[in-house]
Design a protein around this motif. Structure first.
Motif, mmCIF file in Angstrom:
data_model
loop_
_atom_site.group_PDB
_atom_site.id
_atom_site.type_symbol
_atom_site.label_atom_id
_atom_site.label_comp_id
_atom_site.label_asym_id
_atom_site.label_seq_id
_atom_site.Cartn_x
_atom_site.Cartn_y
_atom_site.Cartn_z
ATOM 1 N N GLU A 232 0.838 -1.201 0.000
ATOM 2 C CA GLU A 232 0.000 0.000 0.000
ATOM 3 C C GLU A 232 0.872 1.251 0.000
ATOM 4 O O GLU A 232 0.571 2.244 -0.686
ATOM 5 C CB GLU A 232 -0.900 -0.015 1.241
ATOM 6 N N LEU A 233 1.974 1.219 0.745
ATOM 7 C CA LEU A 233 2.885 2.357 0.812
ATOM 8 C C LEU A 233 3.525 2.623 -0.544
ATOM 9 O O LEU A 233 3.667 3.777 -0.964
ATOM 10 C CB LEU A 233 3.964 2.086 1.860
ATOM 11 N N ALA A 234 3.903 1.560 -1.245
ATOM 12 C CA ALA A 234 4.496 1.729 -2.579
ATOM 13 C C ALA A 234 3.536 2.440 -3.521
ATOM 14 O O ALA A 234 3.914 3.355 -4.257
ATOM 15 C CB ALA A 234 4.895 0.368 -3.151
ATOM 16 N N GLY A 235 2.271 2.030 -3.489
ATOM 17 C CA GLY A 235 1.279 2.665 -4.343
ATOM 18 C C GLY A 235 1.075 4.125 -3.998
ATOM 19 O O GLY A 235 0.961 4.986 -4.884
ATOM 20 N N ARG A 236 1.060 4.421 -2.700
ATOM 21 C CA ARG A 236 0.851 5.807 -2.268
ATOM 22 C C ARG A 236 2.035 6.691 -2.651
ATOM 23 O O ARG A 236 1.855 7.828 -3.095
ATOM 24 C CB ARG A 236 0.626 5.829 -0.749
ATOM 25 N N LEU A 237 3.245 6.158 -2.514
ATOM 26 C CA LEU A 237 4.428 6.930 -2.872
ATOM 27 C C LEU A 237 4.467 7.228 -4.370
ATOM 28 O O LEU A 237 4.840 8.330 -4.791
ATOM 29 C CB LEU A 237 5.700 6.175 -2.460
ATOM 30 N N ARG A 238 4.067 6.254 -5.170
ATOM 31 C CA ARG A 238 4.079 6.477 -6.621
ATOM 32 C C ARG A 238 3.024 7.502 -7.037
ATOM 33 O O ARG A 238 3.209 8.253 -8.002
ATOM 34 C CB ARG A 238 3.841 5.150 -7.369
ATOM 35 N N GLN A 239 1.916 7.564 -6.303
ATOM 36 C CA GLN A 239 0.900 8.576 -6.611
ATOM 37 C C GLN A 239 1.387 9.972 -6.234
ATOM 38 O O GLN A 239 1.150 10.945 -6.959
ATOM 39 C CB GLN A 239 -0.400 8.263 -5.863
ATOM 40 N N GLN A 240 2.073 10.067 -5.109
ATOM 41 C CA GLN A 240 2.534 11.372 -4.631
ATOM 42 C C GLN A 240 3.773 11.868 -5.366
ATOM 43 O O GLN A 240 3.956 13.076 -5.541
ATOM 44 C CB GLN A 240 2.830 11.298 -3.133
ATOM 45 N N HIS A 241 4.635 10.944 -5.799
ATOM 46 C CA HIS A 241 5.888 11.307 -6.465
ATOM 47 C C HIS A 241 5.976 10.490 -7.761
ATOM 48 O O HIS A 241 6.521 9.381 -7.771
ATOM 49 C CB HIS A 241 7.090 11.012 -5.558
ATOM 50 N N ARG A 242 5.451 11.078 -8.825
ATOM 51 C CA ARG A 242 5.254 10.295 -10.044
ATOM 52 C C ARG A 242 6.548 9.872 -10.727
ATOM 53 O O ARG A 242 6.558 8.954 -11.534
ATOM 54 C CB ARG A 242 4.362 11.084 -11.004
ATOM 55 N N HIS A 243 7.653 10.549 -10.411
ATOM 56 C CA HIS A 243 8.929 10.162 -11.003
ATOM 57 C C HIS A 243 9.547 8.969 -10.274
ATOM 58 O O HIS A 243 10.424 8.284 -10.826
ATOM 59 C CB HIS A 243 9.916 11.320 -10.915
ATOM 60 N N LEU A 244 9.115 8.710 -9.040
ATOM 61 C CA LEU A 244 9.817 7.814 -8.120
ATOM 62 C C LEU A 244 9.912 6.383 -8.648
ATOM 63 O O LEU A 244 8.948 5.810 -9.143
ATOM 64 C CB LEU A 244 9.095 7.816 -6.776
ATOM 65 N N GLY A 245 11.103 5.809 -8.491
ATOM 66 C CA GLY A 245 11.297 4.396 -8.770
ATOM 67 C C GLY A 245 11.175 3.595 -7.491
ATOM 68 O O GLY A 245 11.669 4.013 -6.439
ATOM 69 N N VAL A 246 10.512 2.450 -7.556
ATOM 70 C CA VAL A 246 10.332 1.605 -6.370
ATOM 71 C C VAL A 246 10.766 0.180 -6.704
ATOM 72 O O VAL A 246 10.262 -0.418 -7.657
ATOM 73 C CB VAL A 246 8.866 1.597 -5.885
ATOM 74 N N ILE A 247 11.696 -0.325 -5.911
ATOM 75 C CA ILE A 247 12.117 -1.722 -6.032
ATOM 76 C C ILE A 247 11.721 -2.420 -4.729
ATOM 77 O O ILE A 247 12.230 -2.083 -3.656
ATOM 78 C CB ILE A 247 13.628 -1.853 -6.272
#
Length: 411
Positions: free
Chosen positions: A64-79
């Motif tokens: 859930e945190l990964a999804g929220r971070l990607r919504q707030q910071h659209r450039h962000l890469g998540v591994i």
């Protein structure tokens, strides 16, 4: 350089990931955290490009945190990382917006390959966001930083502000050093310009957005572009009002944010930059001479019909205990203060000496956060900054003012 944040509850995992990445020249681990509650508040302040996020991170639902971070910071890469992940784990992570999944135990080569691949994807996202936002293209904005008093930190503010805009807006940003005799933006950013604004003069008749790119110098750490001041003071007289008008006009075509560092003394080229600005950041400080000159500058700007929507008053060293309060400043100038920058001489001087903006080298400090807030005001996204829960720092000195020389000046 990609800035990486590690979020893992295991100290061994954090250490292994740091060691795997520490010798990669284009990758920098800026911090690591062991709880989910810390993570969201650090993405913006640390200018993070990529997060290594453990699926079993304490204090958070990692997916859930990964999804929220990607919504707030659209450039962000998540591994996402995890021990013995199932197909369902990987699918859930990807659905939430993760770019890759690294299983534990980590293999150094796999970590490097994954991080480098996602870092490249982040660069592509930034480029795409620079052209169009979800709501469509954003109109270009010219922001001039001006102070009628030297030595109050104007160039420091211009450089750090431009770096934040370049990194956190995801849009093309350029900084113009209009201190034509003694410009020092190149020193503050530790760049070596091959061409300066003086070189533009010979190509004025052919100058367009594509040609202009050849006169700009890239600040690689932030992706900011810089149009440097002339290398020698005698070239300053060759920069005319027409040159300044043309340069700003052309820069608008490809850059969403054009930040102009102006000289303190008013001359035709300075007034031209102010006239062509959408916003003027008028910087002052808690001393009588600065306030006297600021009062004069405000009177001049009012005669030029620059309204409060254009001129934003910013108070530097706002928490200095010198017997003058921010309330005194507003009362004397009859103008509201839009933003406060606290005093932090150690951070500011070290930043200048090392040629690294403190919004990158010391992003957690109050002075860096105060300039981030100004940048978000420029982007019309201040609420987003406030939602991070960041503290921009104290705005006022502990002692009151209004007596002594200041009381005489006000009266």
């Amino acid at each position: 350089m990609a800035r990486i944040l590690i979020a893992d509850s295991s100290e061994d995992s954090r250490r292994i990931l740091r060691e795997a990445l520490e010798f990669e020249p284009k990758l920098e681990v800026v911090d690591d955290v062991e709880e989910g509650s810390e993570l969201a508040q650090l993405i913006g302040p640390l200018n993070v490009d990529l997060v290594l996020l453990d699926q079993e991170l304490e204090g958070a639902d990692a997916v859930e945190l990964a999804g929220r971070l990607r919504q707030q910071h659209r450039h962000l890469g998540v591994i996402m990382t995890g021990r013995s992940p199932s197909v369902g784990d990987v699918r859930a992570a990807m659905k939430a917006g993760a770019d890759d999944y690294l299983p534990k135990p980590f293999q150094t080569s796999e970590v490097i390959d994954s991080v480098q691949g996602v870092a490249t994807r982040v660069e592509q996202r930034r480029a795409q966001l620079a052209v169009h936002d979800v709501g469509g293209p954003v109109a270009a904005k010219v922001v001039s930083v001006y102070s009628p008093q030297g030595g109050v930190g104007k160039s420091m503010l211009a450089a750090n502000l431009a770096v934040v805009l370049a990194r956190e807006s995801g849009r093309p940003t350029v900084l113009v050093d209009l201190n034509l005799q003694f410009g020092d933006i190149d020193l503050m950013l530790n760049i070596n310009p091959e061409r300066t604004v003086a070189a533009v003069i010979q190509r004025m008749n052919q100058l367009d957005a594509e040609l202009m790119e050849s006169f700009l110098t890239l600040h690689e750490a932030s992706n900011l572009k810089v149009l440097a001041a002339p290398a020698r003071p005698e070239y300053a007289d060759t920069i005319t009002v027409f040159v300044v008008e043309k340069v700003l006009q052309v820069l608008r075509e490809r850059h969403t944010y054009v930040v102009v560092d102006t000289p303190s003394f008013l001359q035709d080229t300075t007034l031209t930059a102010l006239d062509h600005s959408d916003e003027i950041i008028l910087l002052t400080a808690l001393d009588l001479l600065a306030l006297h000159n600021t009062k004069t500058a405000l009177a001049m700007m009012q005669k030029l019909r620059y309204g409060p929507e254009k001129v934003k008053l910013v108070l530097n060293r706002s928490n200095a205990d010198v017997g003058i309060s921010p309330e005194d400043v507003e009362q004397t100038l009859e103008y509201d203060i839009s933003a406060f920058i606290p005093s932090d001489g150690r951070v500011a001087v070290t930043s200048v000496n090392e040629g690294e903006p403190f919004v990158l080298s010391q992003p957690k400090t109050q002075i860096a956060q105060s300039i981030r807030r100004i940048a978000y005001q420029v982007m019309d996204r201040e609420e987003e900054f406030l939602d991070e829960g960041a503290e921009p720092g104290p705005s006022q000195p502990s002692g009151g003012g209004g007596g002594g020389l200041f009381g005489w000046f006000r009266g």
